[in-house]
Design a protein around this motif. Structure first.
Motif, mmCIF file in Angstrom:
data_model
loop_
_atom_site.group_PDB
_atom_site.id
_atom_site.type_symbol
_atom_site.label_atom_id
_atom_site.label_comp_id
_atom_site.label_asym_id
_atom_site.label_seq_id
_atom_site.Cartn_x
_atom_site.Cartn_y
_atom_site.Cartn_z
ATOM 1 N N ILE A 1 0.849 -1.194 0.000
ATOM 2 C CA ILE A 1 0.000 0.000 0.000
ATOM 3 C C ILE A 1 0.880 1.238 0.000
ATOM 4 C CG2 ILE A 1 -1.912 -1.159 1.166
ATOM 5 C CD1 ILE A 1 -1.012 0.099 3.769
ATOM 6 N N SER A 2 0.269 2.383 -0.269
ATOM 7 C CA SER A 2 1.014 3.638 -0.314
ATOM 8 C C SER A 2 1.210 4.198 1.094
ATOM 9 C CB SER A 2 0.267 4.666 -1.171
ATOM 10 O OG SER A 2 -0.934 5.072 -0.513
ATOM 11 N N PHE A 3 2.064 5.191 1.185
ATOM 12 C CA PHE A 3 2.344 5.862 2.461
ATOM 13 C C PHE A 3 1.070 6.455 3.037
ATOM 14 C CE2 PHE A 3 3.934 9.178 5.229
ATOM 15 C CZ PHE A 3 5.111 8.668 5.752
ATOM 16 N N GLU A 4 0.288 7.117 2.187
ATOM 17 C CA GLU A 4 -0.952 7.754 2.636
ATOM 18 C C GLU A 4 -1.999 6.714 3.045
ATOM 19 O OE1 GLU A 4 1.222 10.689 0.159
ATOM 20 O OE2 GLU A 4 0.685 8.568 -0.063
ATOM 21 N N GLU A 5 -2.081 5.605 2.316
ATOM 22 C CA GLU A 5 -3.035 4.555 2.673
ATOM 23 C C GLU A 5 -2.702 3.955 4.040
ATOM 24 O OE1 GLU A 5 -4.506 2.767 -1.629
ATOM 25 O OE2 GLU A 5 -2.567 2.120 -0.801
ATOM 26 N N ALA A 6 -1.419 3.831 4.318
ATOM 27 C CA ALA A 6 -1.017 3.332 5.632
ATOM 28 C C ALA A 6 -1.375 4.329 6.721
ATOM 29 C CB ALA A 6 0.483 3.046 5.643
ATOM 30 N N ALA A 7 -1.250 5.612 6.404
ATOM 31 C CA ALA A 7 -1.530 6.639 7.405
ATOM 32 C C ALA A 7 -3.016 6.724 7.736
ATOM 33 C CB ALA A 7 -1.027 7.996 6.910
ATOM 34 N N PHE A 8 -3.862 6.667 6.726
ATOM 35 C CA PHE A 8 -5.289 6.916 6.947
ATOM 36 C C PHE A 8 -6.162 5.669 6.851
ATOM 37 C CE2 PHE A 8 -3.635 11.002 5.231
ATOM 38 C CZ PHE A 8 -3.785 11.741 6.390
ATOM 39 N N GLY A 9 -5.571 4.527 6.506
ATOM 40 C CA GLY A 9 -6.352 3.307 6.384
ATOM 41 C C GLY A 9 -7.018 3.198 5.028
ATOM 42 N N CYS A 10 -7.391 1.988 4.668
ATOM 43 C CA CYS A 10 -8.031 1.763 3.376
ATOM 44 C C CYS A 10 -8.601 0.347 3.359
ATOM 45 C CB CYS A 10 -7.030 1.950 2.230
ATOM 46 S SG CYS A 10 -5.639 0.785 2.293
ATOM 47 N N GLU A 11 -9.261 0.012 2.287
ATOM 48 C CA GLU A 11 -9.746 -1.344 2.073
ATOM 49 C C GLU A 11 -9.148 -1.881 0.783
ATOM 50 O OE1 GLU A 11 -13.970 -1.739 2.177
ATOM 51 O OE2 GLU A 11 -14.049 -1.711 4.373
ATOM 52 N N LYS A 12 -8.671 -3.124 0.847
ATOM 53 C CA LYS A 12 -8.076 -3.772 -0.313
ATOM 54 C C LYS A 12 -8.704 -5.139 -0.490
ATOM 55 C CE LYS A 12 -4.835 -0.711 -1.385
ATOM 56 N NZ LYS A 12 -4.711 -0.085 -2.719
ATOM 57 N N GLU A 13 -8.678 -5.629 -1.708
ATOM 58 C CA GLU A 13 -9.174 -6.968 -1.978
ATOM 59 C C GLU A 13 -8.032 -7.860 -2.440
ATOM 60 O OE1 GLU A 13 -12.395 -6.720 -4.766
ATOM 61 O OE2 GLU A 13 -13.873 -6.513 -3.173
ATOM 62 N N ILE A 14 -8.050 -9.101 -1.963
ATOM 63 C CA ILE A 14 -7.032 -10.065 -2.384
ATOM 64 C C ILE A 14 -7.725 -11.355 -2.823
ATOM 65 C CG2 ILE A 14 -5.177 -9.174 -0.930
ATOM 66 C CD1 ILE A 14 -5.791 -11.279 1.095
ATOM 67 N N ASN A 15 -7.092 -12.067 -3.735
ATOM 68 C CA ASN A 15 -7.619 -13.345 -4.220
ATOM 69 C C ASN A 15 -6.965 -14.487 -3.458
ATOM 70 O OD1 ASN A 15 -9.385 -12.351 -6.259
ATOM 71 N ND2 ASN A 15 -7.607 -11.956 -7.572
ATOM 72 N N LEU A 16 -7.782 -15.429 -2.987
ATOM 73 C CA LEU A 16 -7.289 -16.572 -2.234
ATOM 74 C C LEU A 16 -7.724 -17.871 -2.892
ATOM 75 C CD1 LEU A 16 -8.048 -15.704 1.511
ATOM 76 C CD2 LEU A 16 -5.845 -15.606 0.367
ATOM 77 N N ASN A 17 -6.873 -18.876 -2.774
ATOM 78 C CA ASN A 17 -7.262 -20.244 -3.089
ATOM 79 C C ASN A 17 -7.256 -21.012 -1.775
ATOM 80 O OD1 ASN A 17 -7.551 -20.123 -5.956
ATOM 81 N ND2 ASN A 17 -5.319 -20.003 -6.128
ATOM 82 N N ARG A 18 -8.426 -21.385 -1.296
ATOM 83 C CA ARG A 18 -8.522 -22.039 0.009
ATOM 84 C C ARG A 18 -9.504 -23.199 -0.039
ATOM 85 N NH1 ARG A 18 -11.922 -17.298 3.254
ATOM 86 N NH2 ARG A 18 -13.945 -17.746 2.329
ATOM 87 N N THR A 19 -9.422 -24.062 0.953
ATOM 88 C CA THR A 19 -10.368 -25.163 1.055
ATOM 89 C C THR A 19 -11.568 -24.711 1.886
ATOM 90 O OG1 THR A 19 -9.261 -26.042 3.035
ATOM 91 C CG2 THR A 19 -8.578 -26.906 0.899
ATOM 92 N N GLU A 20 -12.752 -25.065 1.421
ATOM 93 C CA GLU A 20 -13.984 -24.746 2.126
ATOM 94 C C GLU A 20 -14.802 -26.021 2.310
ATOM 95 O OE1 GLU A 20 -16.120 -21.670 0.173
ATOM 96 O OE2 GLU A 20 -14.522 -20.173 0.404
ATOM 97 N N GLU A 21 -15.660 -25.997 3.303
ATOM 98 C CA GLU A 21 -16.514 -27.157 3.551
ATOM 99 C C GLU A 21 -17.390 -27.437 2.332
ATOM 100 O OE1 GLU A 21 -20.318 -27.367 6.107
ATOM 101 O OE2 GLU A 21 -18.685 -27.931 7.485
ATOM 102 N N CYS A 22 -17.452 -28.704 1.966
ATOM 103 C CA CYS A 22 -18.265 -29.107 0.815
ATOM 104 C C CYS A 22 -19.738 -28.809 1.108
ATOM 105 C CB CYS A 22 -18.061 -30.595 0.532
ATOM 106 S SG CYS A 22 -19.092 -31.234 -0.811
ATOM 107 N N GLU A 23 -20.362 -28.056 0.213
ATOM 108 C CA GLU A 23 -21.765 -27.689 0.414
ATOM 109 C C GLU A 23 -22.703 -28.872 0.188
ATOM 110 O OE1 GLU A 23 -22.535 -24.410 -2.137
ATOM 111 O OE2 GLU A 23 -21.252 -23.008 -1.018
ATOM 112 N N ALA A 24 -22.268 -29.835 -0.618
ATOM 113 C CA ALA A 24 -23.132 -30.973 -0.932
ATOM 114 C C ALA A 24 -23.287 -31.916 0.261
ATOM 115 C CB ALA A 24 -22.590 -31.736 -2.137
#
Length: 387
Positions: A137-160
């Motif tokens: 993140i940028s210097f200003e984003e660190a100073a004032f906070g922000c929201e970011k999105e990241i992509n994950l590959n994770r295991t989740e409980e099978c819905e079936a």
């Protein structure tokens, strides 16, 4: 003649009124001291180890201890004085004791292959693995906070199958070998006496259940791999190298256990003008020689935008002044740091003849002894001839 045995309380070195915890602590200390693996080939230590285990098997059992307190050795060993059955001593069989819980507690999960306490939890709820990611993140984003999105590959409980691993409409069978515990008891003989330990059940592979019709969606694992986009809220005031933990955003748990966490490491890009020290912002303000001497109204950059500052006349290079409340916000707190501005007087690196003479005249006016330079002298001689 009847076999003479020492008093069990004496063997463990505790009083007759000792609590269960005192007896357990005494046993652990002596069992570790006399264990055959700690004393290879020592027959005396082996005998003491047997004696200590025999005493603990009686005193750790409330019913046996009560009978022993009332009738002595005869109350707990019908063979006392007649010689024990083969493979034991005085009717005591080491196979009656599970050493996994004992040695696992003070050897960090197992000793000589014992790990009963860890194995017994194999079929219980287990928290999922935590995942790690990073954000820049940028210097200003660190100073004032922000929201970011990241992509994950994770295991989740099978819905079936909802994590059961069995095809919807079917159920898993409780493993008949381990009765759903995921572990089985294993008998081993070492040095003339028997040990009882636990091991993962080979039939159900430690799961405690046998799935005859695996779920088609997850292949019987109870979980599936998914790509997920997660929003990360960066708090105001975060610094380079710090991390954020998002509970429950990691891999799915097992056997009904909670999901793991997501640990996000934050990297802050350097700023071209500002430096940071905690909640303090550091900045160097360039000024001209004239501004430093005469004073000036300056526009100072801050992370909030430019602010005006009246530079006093005669300010020396290296002078530092403070702008209150113009620093970094406190991380998850109230208030802000300050910005410190250091004045740097810019010295001209190239002057023409007129500029040099003007500077020489200024120096002479200030009472300085200024030697004549050949270049300047030639310049003024030419100037005079033209007149």
């Amino acid at each position: 003649m009847p076999e003479q045995k020492r008093d069990y309380y004496e063997v463990l070195g505790v009083s007759k009124g000792a609590s269960d915890d005192e007896i357990k602590r005494a046993y652990r200390k002596l069992a570790k001291k006399y264990h055959p693996d700690m004393n290879p080939g020592d027959k005396e230590a082996e005998a003491k180890f047997k004696e200590v285990n025999e005493a603990y098997s009686i005193l750790s059992d409330s019913e046996k201890r009560a009978r022993y307190d009332q009738f002595g050795h005869a109350g707990v060993d019908p063979n006392y004085g007649a010689g024990g059955p083969g493979g034991g001593f005085g009717g005591f069989d080491m196979g009656d004791i599970d050493l996994g819980d004992i040695f696992g507690s003070f050897f960090g999960g197992g000793f000589g292959g014992f790990g009963g306490s860890a194995s017994s939890r194999r079929n219980g709820p287990q928290k999922g693995e935590s995942l790690r990611a990073s954000l820049t993140i940028s210097f200003e984003e660190a100073a004032f906070g922000c929201e970011k999105e990241i992509n994950l590959n994770r295991t989740e409980e099978c819905e079936a199958c909802h994590g059961s691993g069995a095809e919807p409409g079917t159920t898993a069978e409780t493993c008949p070998d381990c009765r759903g515990t995921g572990v089985v008891r294993v008998q081993q003989r070492t040095g003339g006496f028997a040990f009882s330990s636990t091991a993962p059940c080979s039939r159900c592979r430690g799961t405690g259940k046998i799935i005859h019709t695996p779920c088609k969606a997850c292949g019987g694992s109870g979980s599936v791999k998914k790509s997920k986009r997660v929003t990360v809220s960066i708090p105001a005031g975060i610094d380079d190298g710090q991390a954020i933990s998002l509970r429950g955003q990691g891999n799915a748990g097992k056997n009904g256990g909670p999901a793991g966490d997501l640990i996000v490491a934050v990297h802050v890009k350097p700023h071209p003008q500002f430096r940071r020290d905690g909640t303090t912002v550091l900045y160097e303000q360039p000024v001209t020689f004239y501004q430093a001497v005469m004073g000036a109204e300056l526009e100072i950059p801050t992370i909030d935008g430019k602010v005006k500052y009246n530079l006093p006349a005669g300010t020396q290079t290296g002078t530092t002044f403070r702008l209150r409340g113009k620093g970094i916000p406190e991380l998850r707190g109230r208030g802000r740091g300050d910005q410190y501005v250091t004045v740097r007087v810019q010295i001209p690196t190239s002057l023409n003849g007129e500029q040099k003479e003007a500077l020489r005249a200024f120096a002479e006016a200030m009472g300085e002894d200024v030697p004549e330079e050949s270049g300047l002298k030639g310049f003024f001689d030419k100037h005079k001839k033209r007149k």
